[in-house]
Design a protein around this motif. Structure first.
Motif, PDB file in Angstrom:
ATOM      1  N   ILE A  70     102.894  52.212 -75.257  1.00 45.20           N
ATOM      2  CA  ILE A  70     101.076  52.372 -75.268  1.00 45.20           C
ATOM      3  C   ILE A  70     100.624  53.511 -75.310  1.00 45.20           C
ATOM      4  O   ILE A  70      99.346  53.876 -76.670  1.00 45.20           O
ATOM      5  CB  ILE A  70     100.363  51.322 -73.838  1.00 45.20           C
ATOM      6  CG1 ILE A  70     101.024  49.612 -74.047  1.00 45.20           C
ATOM      7  CG2 ILE A  70      98.734  51.150 -74.656  1.00 45.20           C
ATOM      8  CD1 ILE A  70     101.132  49.112 -76.123  1.00 45.20           C
ATOM      9  N   PHE A  71     101.062  54.175 -74.667  1.00 43.76           N
ATOM     10  CA  PHE A  71     100.439  55.529 -74.547  1.00 43.76           C
ATOM     11  C   PHE A  71     101.338  56.691 -74.956  1.00 43.76           C
ATOM     12  O   PHE A  71     102.751  56.099 -74.392  1.00 43.76           O
ATOM     13  CB  PHE A  71      99.456  56.027 -73.157  1.00 43.76           C
ATOM     14  CG  PHE A  71      98.650  54.969 -72.410  1.00 43.76           C
ATOM     15  CD1 PHE A  71      97.980  54.876 -73.436  1.00 43.76           C
ATOM     16  CD2 PHE A  71      98.903  53.330 -72.014  1.00 43.76           C
ATOM     17  CE1 PHE A  71      96.583  54.512 -72.931  1.00 43.76           C
ATOM     18  CE2 PHE A  71      98.174  53.130 -71.793  1.00 43.76           C
ATOM     19  CZ  PHE A  71      96.345  53.149 -71.893  1.00 43.76           C
ATOM     20  N   ASP A  72     101.260  57.938 -74.959  1.00 48.31           N
ATOM     21  CA  ASP A  72     101.744  58.793 -75.326  1.00 48.31           C
ATOM     22  C   ASP A  72     102.840  59.268 -74.983  1.00 48.31           C
ATOM     23  O   ASP A  72     102.479  58.596 -73.102  1.00 48.31           O
ATOM     24  CB  ASP A  72     101.638  60.006 -75.899  1.00 48.31           C
ATOM     25  CG  ASP A  72     100.520  60.937 -75.084  1.00 48.31           C
ATOM     26  OD1 ASP A  72     100.598  61.242 -73.926  1.00 48.31           O
ATOM     27  OD2 ASP A  72      98.893  60.757 -75.131  1.00 48.31           O
ATOM     28  N   LYS A  73     104.247  59.495 -74.688  1.00 43.36           N
ATOM     29  CA  LYS A  73     104.874  59.907 -73.377  1.00 43.36           C
ATOM     30  C   LYS A  73     104.479  60.865 -72.592  1.00 43.36           C
ATOM     31  O   LYS A  73     104.455  60.816 -70.872  1.00 43.36           O
ATOM     32  CB  LYS A  73     106.137  60.624 -73.964  1.00 43.36           C
ATOM     33  CG  LYS A  73     106.985  60.786 -72.849  1.00 43.36           C
ATOM     34  CD  LYS A  73     108.342  61.514 -73.689  1.00 43.36           C
ATOM     35  CE  LYS A  73     110.167  61.836 -72.738  1.00 43.36           C
ATOM     36  NZ  LYS A  73     108.882  61.753 -70.972  1.00 43.36           N
ATOM     37  N   ASN A  74     103.224  61.737 -72.825  1.00 48.67           N
ATOM     38  CA  ASN A  74     102.642  63.062 -71.878  1.00 48.67           C
ATOM     39  C   ASN A  74     102.168  61.790 -70.604  1.00 48.67           C
ATOM     40  O   ASN A  74     101.942  62.231 -69.629  1.00 48.67           O
ATOM     41  CB  ASN A  74     101.872  63.935 -72.280  1.00 48.67           C
ATOM     42  CG  ASN A  74     102.111  65.154 -71.568  1.00 48.67           C
ATOM     43  OD1 ASN A  74     102.387  65.399 -70.431  1.00 48.67           O
ATOM     44  ND2 ASN A  74     100.928  65.186 -71.281  1.00 48.67           N
ATOM     45  N   GLN A  75     101.291  61.497 -71.025  1.00 44.81           N
ATOM     46  CA  GLN A  75     100.450  60.730 -70.069  1.00 44.81           C
ATOM     47  C   GLN A  75     100.705  59.754 -69.297  1.00 44.81           C
ATOM     48  O   GLN A  75     100.803  59.570 -68.360  1.00 44.81           O
ATOM     49  CB  GLN A  75      99.515  60.502 -71.469  1.00 44.81           C
ATOM     50  CG  GLN A  75      98.768  61.285 -72.106  1.00 44.81           C
ATOM     51  CD  GLN A  75      97.542  59.721 -72.630  1.00 44.81           C
ATOM     52  OE1 GLN A  75      96.050  59.648 -71.864  1.00 44.81           O
ATOM     53  NE2 GLN A  75      96.581  59.471 -74.139  1.00 44.81           N
ATOM     54  N   ASP A  77     103.967  59.808 -68.282  1.00 45.86           N
ATOM     55  CA  ASP A  77     104.712  60.230 -67.451  1.00 45.86           C
ATOM     56  C   ASP A  77     103.915  60.921 -66.192  1.00 45.86           C
ATOM     57  O   ASP A  77     104.098  60.904 -64.949  1.00 45.86           O
ATOM     58  CB  ASP A  77     105.393  61.721 -68.008  1.00 45.86           C
ATOM     59  CG  ASP A  77     106.743  61.452 -68.839  1.00 45.86           C
ATOM     60  OD1 ASP A  77     107.095  59.941 -68.617  1.00 45.86           O
ATOM     61  OD2 ASP A  77     107.710  62.031 -69.487  1.00 45.86           O
ATOM     62  N   ASN A  78     102.506  61.389 -66.407  1.00 45.25           N
ATOM     63  CA  ASN A  78     101.404  61.370 -65.803  1.00 45.25           C
ATOM     64  C   ASN A  78     101.202  60.715 -64.574  1.00 45.25           C
ATOM     65  O   ASN A  78     101.071  60.509 -63.279  1.00 45.25           O
ATOM     66  CB  ASN A  78     100.720  62.717 -66.224  1.00 45.25           C
ATOM     67  CG  ASN A  78     100.743  63.959 -67.188  1.00 45.25           C
ATOM     68  OD1 ASN A  78     101.988  64.725 -66.401  1.00 45.25           O
ATOM     69  ND2 ASN A  78     100.104  64.163 -67.632  1.00 45.25           N
ATOM     70  N   LYS A  92      89.139  59.710 -57.523  1.00 44.44           N
ATOM     71  CA  LYS A  92      90.048  60.980 -58.570  1.00 44.44           C
ATOM     72  C   LYS A  92      90.515  59.732 -59.731  1.00 44.44           C
ATOM     73  O   LYS A  92      91.651  60.059 -59.239  1.00 44.44           O
ATOM     74  CB  LYS A  92      90.724  62.277 -57.951  1.00 44.44           C
ATOM     75  CG  LYS A  92      90.334  62.753 -57.358  1.00 44.44           C
ATOM     76  CD  LYS A  92      91.415  64.135 -56.690  1.00 44.44           C
ATOM     77  CE  LYS A  92      90.529  65.242 -55.988  1.00 44.44           C
ATOM     78  NZ  LYS A  92      91.405  65.884 -55.589  1.00 44.44           N
ATOM     79  N   PRO A  93      89.540  59.711 -60.322  1.00 44.13           N
ATOM     80  CA  PRO A  93      90.865  57.603 -61.061  1.00 44.13           C
ATOM     81  C   PRO A  93      91.454  58.984 -62.782  1.00 44.13           C
ATOM     82  O   PRO A  93      91.452  59.848 -62.706  1.00 44.13           O
ATOM     83  CB  PRO A  93      89.231  57.287 -62.184  1.00 44.13           C
ATOM     84  CG  PRO A  93      88.612  58.583 -62.432  1.00 44.13           C
ATOM     85  CD  PRO A  93      88.661  59.176 -60.624  1.00 44.13           C
ATOM     86  N   PHE A  94      92.424  58.422 -62.386  1.00 46.11           N
ATOM     87  CA  PHE A  94      93.246  59.079 -63.450  1.00 46.11           C
ATOM     88  C   PHE A  94      92.431  58.835 -65.014  1.00 46.11           C
ATOM     89  O   PHE A  94      91.851  57.696 -65.225  1.00 46.11           O
ATOM     90  CB  PHE A  94      94.786  57.917 -63.601  1.00 46.11           C
ATOM     91  CG  PHE A  94      95.619  59.136 -64.535  1.00 46.11           C
ATOM     92  CD1 PHE A  94      96.655  60.028 -64.302  1.00 46.11           C
ATOM     93  CD2 PHE A  94      95.670  58.452 -66.337  1.00 46.11           C
ATOM     94  CE1 PHE A  94      96.986  60.751 -65.658  1.00 46.11           C
ATOM     95  CE2 PHE A  94      96.886  59.126 -66.966  1.00 46.11           C
ATOM     96  CZ  PHE A  94      97.569  60.372 -66.581  1.00 46.11           C
ATOM     97  N   VAL A  95      92.613  59.470 -65.827  1.00 44.02           N
ATOM     98  CA  VAL A  95      91.997  59.666 -67.027  1.00 44.02           C
ATOM     99  C   VAL A  95      93.356  59.972 -68.067  1.00 44.02           C
ATOM    100  O   VAL A  95      93.707  60.329 -68.533  1.00 44.02           O
ATOM    101  CB  VAL A  95      91.118  60.704 -67.040  1.00 44.02           C
ATOM    102  CG1 VAL A  95      90.726  60.867 -69.258  1.00 44.02           C
ATOM    103  CG2 VAL A  95      90.388  61.502 -66.306  1.00 44.02           C
TER     104      VAL A  95
END
Length: 768
Positions: A70-75, A77-78, A92-95
């Motif tokens: 659904i989301f790109d790999k970088n997001q 993985d983070n 500190k919500p994830f964005v």
């Protein structure tokens, strides 16, 4: 693909409202969307039906997919790094970003499902709070306001400035969870709710539990349409899935609560829990009269206000209690000073003002020896005496305090003018004597926000169900027969004084007995002196004539004069025998008296040596009866030697005397180590774990009935005819007295014809 929703469709009615499963509604509010991930691959197992409205991907396109699809790999993985349990931070919500729109993503674990709640902020602004300014304002309020209500008013103003809601209320619960608005900040055109109370039915028990688990709750639009949560059902699934949303920000709201808010005319709300000792103390309730979505960080700023206030609740309540306790403690000290200085305190100082002040009471009563001593405003004697008798019968061993006496004493309704509330302590168990502090009725008008008794209605079918009140117009209720609540310091002070008055009364009683005891002691001394004289008489004045009688009788019998008839000789013989018996009785009585009264001088002695001397002394008796005596090795103990000697003589003499005619006496002396609980069950004075030497004397004599095993140690207790077994019946009583002198016990165990066993128990503390 088999997609189904998990919406909870249980009907809410009066029979199940208190257990309405509001934590698993199966739906959310529409200002964000929800994903539920499972497994290490973070596969989407749950998805709200409105996902396409935000990210243009429908549930059918999301369910069963992993985040990396659904989301790109970088997001993705983070997020995996972020979602490690010990790194999730609600502050500190994830964005996530999709289609150039960032989404604040709050994350929490629910069972084995990781829940993501995504809320968009299209302008990309995080709107971080000015924590320095916020903290500075709070510290300023804390320094400026001494009392909790004023501090709450400042918190309400600051929370409204931060959030922009039309109305902010600080709402405090009582013991029954009825709520009261104790502070308020609002638009000027709105009607004030300050001071109004709301019944506990407005917030059911399970809702209060959720307020404890999740301390911040937002409803963005009261008129929202719930968004179902969808999931994939595998073939063969029998159980319906559910999702616990207790910690969710987007969780859908109970239909009853929505209806309740609509009846109030509210458009949006924010609720912040105020906790004390893991219990719900109150709420910060924010109302808006149109829809309002509050950004994530602004919500956290509002939550911080709640934390600020929570940190001060206990401090301010303790400060208020301290001010009262200072006054109460002073009154207690004044009362105790009077009590200690005046032996006749009850009669002379019962009207002291300090007795009222130590509990902030309006009346005070002591009932002592059938007389009432009254202070302040109190009922008549005719009303007080039955009350005190009732309290003494039902609360004899514990104190009592109540703000509503008629709850436990219904016949006391007429007492409310003087004693709607009481503190009671008994001062003499088993009597009506007691001490009372009274508080007069405090009639109070409660400003309810609507009639609290109209929470239950009947529908067209006549079925009762919990219904949100349709009217919130001021509804007044007058509370009668109730006093102000007793504070901890007042209860403690009254308890201390009640304890002191008990000691005072006991001391008075002791002092009043001193003269009587002194006279009694003088009488006892005189009696002891007379007894000492009797002992002297018994020792000298009685024994000497008895000896002369025996001597003269013997001379008469020895002369064998022919002029003395056989009848006279028989009478003289009887006289001599009676004199011998009386002399023996006097000697035994003196021995019994000496066993208890002589000075007790202990020596460490080997009991085997004492036994050897006793056997030498009884040698003639032993030879005559051809007795066989065997003994185990006896211990060395700290004893009174001559008394142990007498003890052994008495026991061995009895064993030889009460032997069977056809059998030679056989006596076995043995020793064992036992504990207290092996002696006698009823012997409670023997420590259960204390060790004892058990020295037993077992014979093969005539024995006696079981019923005499304890009575045999009484003075003058004889079981056998004197002409066959001579004696005075005092010997075993002397044995018992000797064992008592040594902190021990003596027991008997026997059956007729089977012999007897006498056991001596010496405590180890007498061990040499």
């Amino acid at each position: 693909m088999n997609i189904t929703d998990i919406v909870n469709r249980d009907i809410v009615n009066l029979t199940n409202c208190e257990s309405e499963p509001i934590h698993i509604p199966g739906s959310i509010q529409p200002h964000g969307f929800l994903l539920g991930l499972k497994g290490q691959n973070q596969v989407i197992d749950f998805c709200s039906a409105n996902s396409a409205e935000f990210i243009l991907l429908s549930p059918e396109m999301l369910l069963g997919k992993s985040l990396t699809e659904i989301f790109d790999k970088n997001q993705a993985d983070n997020f995996i790094v972020y979602s490690i349990e010990n790194q999730i931070d609600p502050a500190k919500p994830f964005v996530f970003t999709l289609n150039d729109i960032p989404y604040n993503t709050t994350v929490h674990q629910s069972g084995d499902t990781l829940i993501l709640e995504l809320e968009p902020f299209p302008d990309g602004t995080l709107d971080l709070p000015n924590l320095y300014s916020q903290t500075k304002n709070f510290v300023s309020s804390m320094e400026r306001q001494s009392y909790l209500p004023e501090l709450c008013a400042d918190i309400a103003d600051q929370t409204r400035n931060i959030t922009g809601y039309d109305r902010v209320m600080i709402y405090r619960f009582d013991a029954e969870y009825n709520g009261e608005v104790i502070a308020e900040s609002k638009r000027e055109d709105l009607e004030s709710f300050s001071g109004q109370k709301y019944p506990h039915t407005d917030i059911p028990a399970q809702a209060r539990e959720l307020y404890i688990k999740n301390q911040l709750r937002m409803i963005a639009d009261i008129n929202y349409q719930p968004v179902p949560i969808l999931t994939l059902n595998s073939v063969g699934d029998k159980d319906n899935k559910s999702l616990d949303l207790s910690l969710s920000i987007l969780r859908s709201v109970s239909p009853i609560h929505v209806e309740y808010l609509k009846n109030m005319g509210v458009g949006a709300t924010l609720t912040i829990s105020l906790l004390q000792n893991n219990k719900l103390w109150g709420l910060i309730a924010c109302h808006h009269y149109s829809p309002k979505v509050l950004p994530h960080y602004t919500r956290l700023s509002a939550l911080l206000q709640g934390h600020f206030l929570t940190s001060q609740i206990a401090v301010r309540e303790v400060a208020e209690e301290f001010e009262i306790s200072v006054s109460v403690d002073k009154a207690l000290l004044d009362s105790l000073e009077l009590l200690h200085e005046n032996e006749n305190f009850i009669e002379e100082n019962f009207e002291s003002p300090s007795l009222l002040k130590l509990a902030n009471a309006t009346g005070f009563v002591i009932y002592h020896k059938g007389k009432l001593y009254k202070n302040g405003n109190v009922p008549s004697n005719e009303e007080l005496v039955p009350l005190l008798k009732f309290l003494s019968e039902n609360y004899q061993n514990r104190g009592l305090h109540t703000e509503q006496l008629i709850d436990i004493y219904p016949q006391g309704e007429s007492l409310s003018k003087f004693a709607a509330g009481i503190i009671y302590h008994s001062i003499a168990a088993g009597t009506p004597d007691g001490i009372l502090w009274l508080r007069a009725e405090r009639r109070e008008t409660i400003n309810w926000a609507g009639n609290p008794h109209k929470a239950v209605i009947h529908n067209e079918e006549g079925v009762a169900r919990l219904s949100p009140r349709k009217s919130f117009e001021l509804w007044l209720e007058e509370v009668k027969d109730k006093s102000a609540a007793w504070r901890k310091s007042e209860l403690g002070s009254s308890s201390n004084f009640a304890y002191s008055i008990q000691k005072h009364i006991n001391l008075r009683y002791v002092r009043s007995q001193e003269n009587k005891n002194r006279l009694l002691n003088d009488e006892l001394k005189a009696a002891n002196k007379e007894l000492a004289n009797l002992n002297w008489i018994s020792t000298h004045d009685l024994k000497e004539p008895l000896r002369k009688i025996q001597i003269f009788a013997s001379k008469i019998l020895d002369r064998e004069q022919p002029d003395i008839s056989a009848q006279v000789k028989d009478s003289v013989e009887r006289m001599r025998f009676a004199a011998e018996k009386m002399q023996l009785l006097i000697e035994d009585i003196l021995s019994y008296s000496k066993a208890g009264n002589m000075e007790k001088v202990y020596e460490t002695v080997d009991l085997n040596l004492i036994l050897q001397k006793v056997l030498e002394e009884l040698n003639d008796n032993i030879d005559e009866k051809k007795a066989l005596i065997t003994s185990a090795e006896l211990p060395a103990l700290s004893v009174i030697p001559f008394q142990i000697h007498q003890l052994f003589v008495n026991l061995l003499s009895n064993a030889i005397k009460f032997s069977k005619e056809e059998k030679n006496p056989a006596i076995v002396i043995d020793v064992q180590i036992v504990t207290g609980n092996q002696i006698l069950k009823e012997r409670t004075e023997a420590n259960a774990l204390l060790p004892f030497y058990a020295v037993s004397f077992q014979d093969n004599g005539i024995g006696f009935e079981k019923e005499y095993e304890s009575r045999i140690f009484d003075v003058f207790q004889r079981l056998h005819p004197a002409n066959k077994y001579p004696g005075t019946g005092i010997g075993l009583a002397i044995c018992k007295k000797i064992m008592e002198n040594h902190g021990g016990y003596i027991t008997a165990d026997s059956e007729p014809g089977e012999g007897s066993r006498f056991t001596l128990y010496f405590p180890f503390e007498n061990e040499g």
